[in-house]
Design a protein around this motif. Structure first.
Motif, PDB file in Angstrom:
ATOM      1  N   LYS A 142       0.791  -1.200  -0.066  1.00  0.00           N
ATOM      2  CA  LYS A 142      -0.105  -0.176   0.110  1.00  0.00           C
ATOM      3  C   LYS A 142       0.752   1.307  -0.065  1.00  0.00           C
ATOM      4  CE  LYS A 142      -4.010  -0.025   0.831  1.00  0.00           C
ATOM      5  NZ  LYS A 142      -5.209   0.167  -0.070  1.00  0.00           N
ATOM      6  N   ALA A 143       2.021   1.197   0.627  1.00  0.00           N
ATOM      7  CA  ALA A 143       2.951   2.314   0.785  1.00  0.00           C
ATOM      8  C   ALA A 143       3.611   2.375  -0.654  1.00  0.00           C
ATOM      9  CB  ALA A 143       4.052   2.055   1.824  1.00  0.00           C
ATOM     10  N   CYS A 144       3.452   1.741  -1.301  1.00  0.00           N
ATOM     11  CA  CYS A 144       4.205   1.642  -2.874  1.00  0.00           C
ATOM     12  C   CYS A 144       3.102   2.047  -3.635  1.00  0.00           C
ATOM     13  CB  CYS A 144       4.719   0.491  -3.160  1.00  0.00           C
ATOM     14  SG  CYS A 144       6.320  -0.030  -2.569  1.00  0.00           S
ATOM     15  N   GLY A 145       1.582   2.105  -3.333  1.00  0.00           N
ATOM     16  CA  GLY A 145       0.717   2.774  -4.077  1.00  0.00           C
ATOM     17  C   GLY A 145      -0.068   1.649  -4.928  1.00  0.00           C
ATOM     18  N   ALA A 146      -0.034   0.354  -4.127  1.00  0.00           N
ATOM     19  CA  ALA A 146      -0.633  -0.592  -4.791  1.00  0.00           C
ATOM     20  C   ALA A 146      -1.897  -0.963  -4.281  1.00  0.00           C
ATOM     21  CB  ALA A 146       0.172  -1.914  -4.741  1.00  0.00           C
ATOM     22  N   THR A 147      -2.898  -1.782  -5.121  1.00  0.00           N
ATOM     23  CA  THR A 147      -4.081  -2.133  -4.489  1.00  0.00           C
ATOM     24  C   THR A 147      -3.709  -3.536  -4.214  1.00  0.00           C
ATOM     25  OG1 THR A 147      -5.695  -0.641  -6.075  1.00  0.00           O
ATOM     26  CG2 THR A 147      -6.483  -2.852  -5.108  1.00  0.00           C
ATOM     27  N   VAL A 148      -4.191  -4.047  -2.893  1.00  0.00           N
ATOM     28  CA  VAL A 148      -3.944  -5.296  -2.360  1.00  0.00           C
ATOM     29  C   VAL A 148      -5.085  -6.090  -2.728  1.00  0.00           C
ATOM     30  CG1 VAL A 148      -3.182  -6.842  -0.568  1.00  0.00           C
ATOM     31  CG2 VAL A 148      -2.232  -4.587  -1.146  1.00  0.00           C
ATOM     32  N   LEU A 149      -5.085  -7.392  -3.167  1.00  0.00           N
ATOM     33  CA  LEU A 149      -6.034  -8.404  -3.349  1.00  0.00           C
ATOM     34  C   LEU A 149      -5.816  -9.633  -2.482  1.00  0.00           C
ATOM     35  CD1 LEU A 149      -7.930  -9.220  -6.809  1.00  0.00           C
ATOM     36  CD2 LEU A 149      -7.729 -10.668  -4.645  1.00  0.00           C
TER      37      LEU A 149
END
Length: 300
Positions: A142-149
């Motif tokens: 999340k800190a890298c800007g990703a959406t986590v599934l």
């Protein structure tokens, strides 16, 4: 509380035992056995042993050796090493997407490397088997800007993830993901989870990261996908077999990085385990439910 530490006395583990006021004894007189090692040489346990704490997260070898029984509580180290494994997974994913791997295998090949550099910002990363490692990895992604599934057995929401799916919807996770991180146990249901069919659900820019167990990946299928451009690359900290043969063709690919099962380095195993063991010993003494209890029939 009487605790045996075997087959060797480790300073960090002994420190955890004495920290909670437990008495260090031999196995014959123990209520609790902390076993630091594999199934080789595992002793016959007296009936007085109520709990066995294993030092590994994966217990497949103990299952295969017939060590586990239903006479007592068994715990593994699931989640104890999560932070380090999560760091390693992120490092492998960034090394791939940012083309660090390709760059180190070429000499300033900017024209080839530059167009392939991708960002995690705005991407979707699926964590398959989102237990302790997944919970540790989620805020990093999340800190890298990703959406986590997140994908787990029951679909119970994983804190911090954007979406959680049950294991029966794993195909949906593959189809929605830009990248996949494997953090699941090795069971009959997860063996060759990565195969020709599931790889075809991914995208040409996808990276597959495995910090779990080698048998989750059909490496022949993975090689085909990597050489045919079905996916962009793979980062493997575990292989099948392990170690791989020196002439394994995966070593020759520029879009693969293989690290020698060091996401959880052996030199730090008991250091990382000690505080978790101390907490579980306190729980045991208080009659509370222990963390990381094994479901013996499931093998994890």
């Amino acid at each position: 509380m009487r605790v045996a530490v075997a087959p060797v006395l480790d300073d960090h583990i002994v420190g955890a035992v004495t920290q909670v006021g437990a008495q260090l004894v031999d196995i014959e007189n123990a209520q609790v056995v902390v076993w630091i090692g594999g199934p080789e040489g595992f002793p016959e346990l007296p009936d007085g042993v109520e709990w066995v704490a294993l030092s590994t997260a994966g217990v497949e070898r103990f299952v295969d050796a017939g060590v586990l029984d239903d006479k007592r509580i068994w715990t593994n180290a699931s989640g104890f090493y999560a932070d380090g494994c999560a760091e390693h997974a992120l490092a492998l994913l960034l090394a791939g997407t940012r083309q660090v791997i390709a760059s180190t295998r070429t000499r300033w090949a900017k024209d080839a490397v530059d167009p392939a550099v991708r960002t995690l910002r705005g991407s979707t990363v699926a964590i398959i088997g989102a237990g302790g490692i997944g919970r540790a990895l989620t805020p990093m992604l999340k800190a890298c800007g990703a959406t986590v599934l997140a994908v787990n057995r029951t679909g119970t929401p994983v804190a911090g993830s954007d979406v959680t799916l049950s294991a029966e919807r794993t195909d949906e996770a593959f189809a929605r993901a830009d990248h996949v991180v494997l953090a699941a146990p090795d069971t009959p249901d997860t063996r060759h989870l990565i195969n020709d069919r599931t790889l075809a659900l991914l995208k040409p820019h996808s990276w597959v990261i495995n910090v779990a167990r080698g048998p989750l990946v059909d490496q022949t299928a993975l090689y085909r996908a990597l050489t045919d451009g079905v996916i962009a690359g793979a980062g493997l900290d575990v292989t099948d077999p392990e170690p791989p043969s020196p002439d394994d063709p995966l070593f020759d690919l520029d879009n693969v990085v293989i690290t020698p099962h060091v996401a959880n380095p052996a030199g730090r195993l008991t250091v990382e385990m000690a505080p978790h063991l101390a907490d579980n010993l306190r729980r045991f003494a208080a009659g509370e439910r222990l963390a990381s209890v094994l479901a013996v029939g499931r093998g994890y």
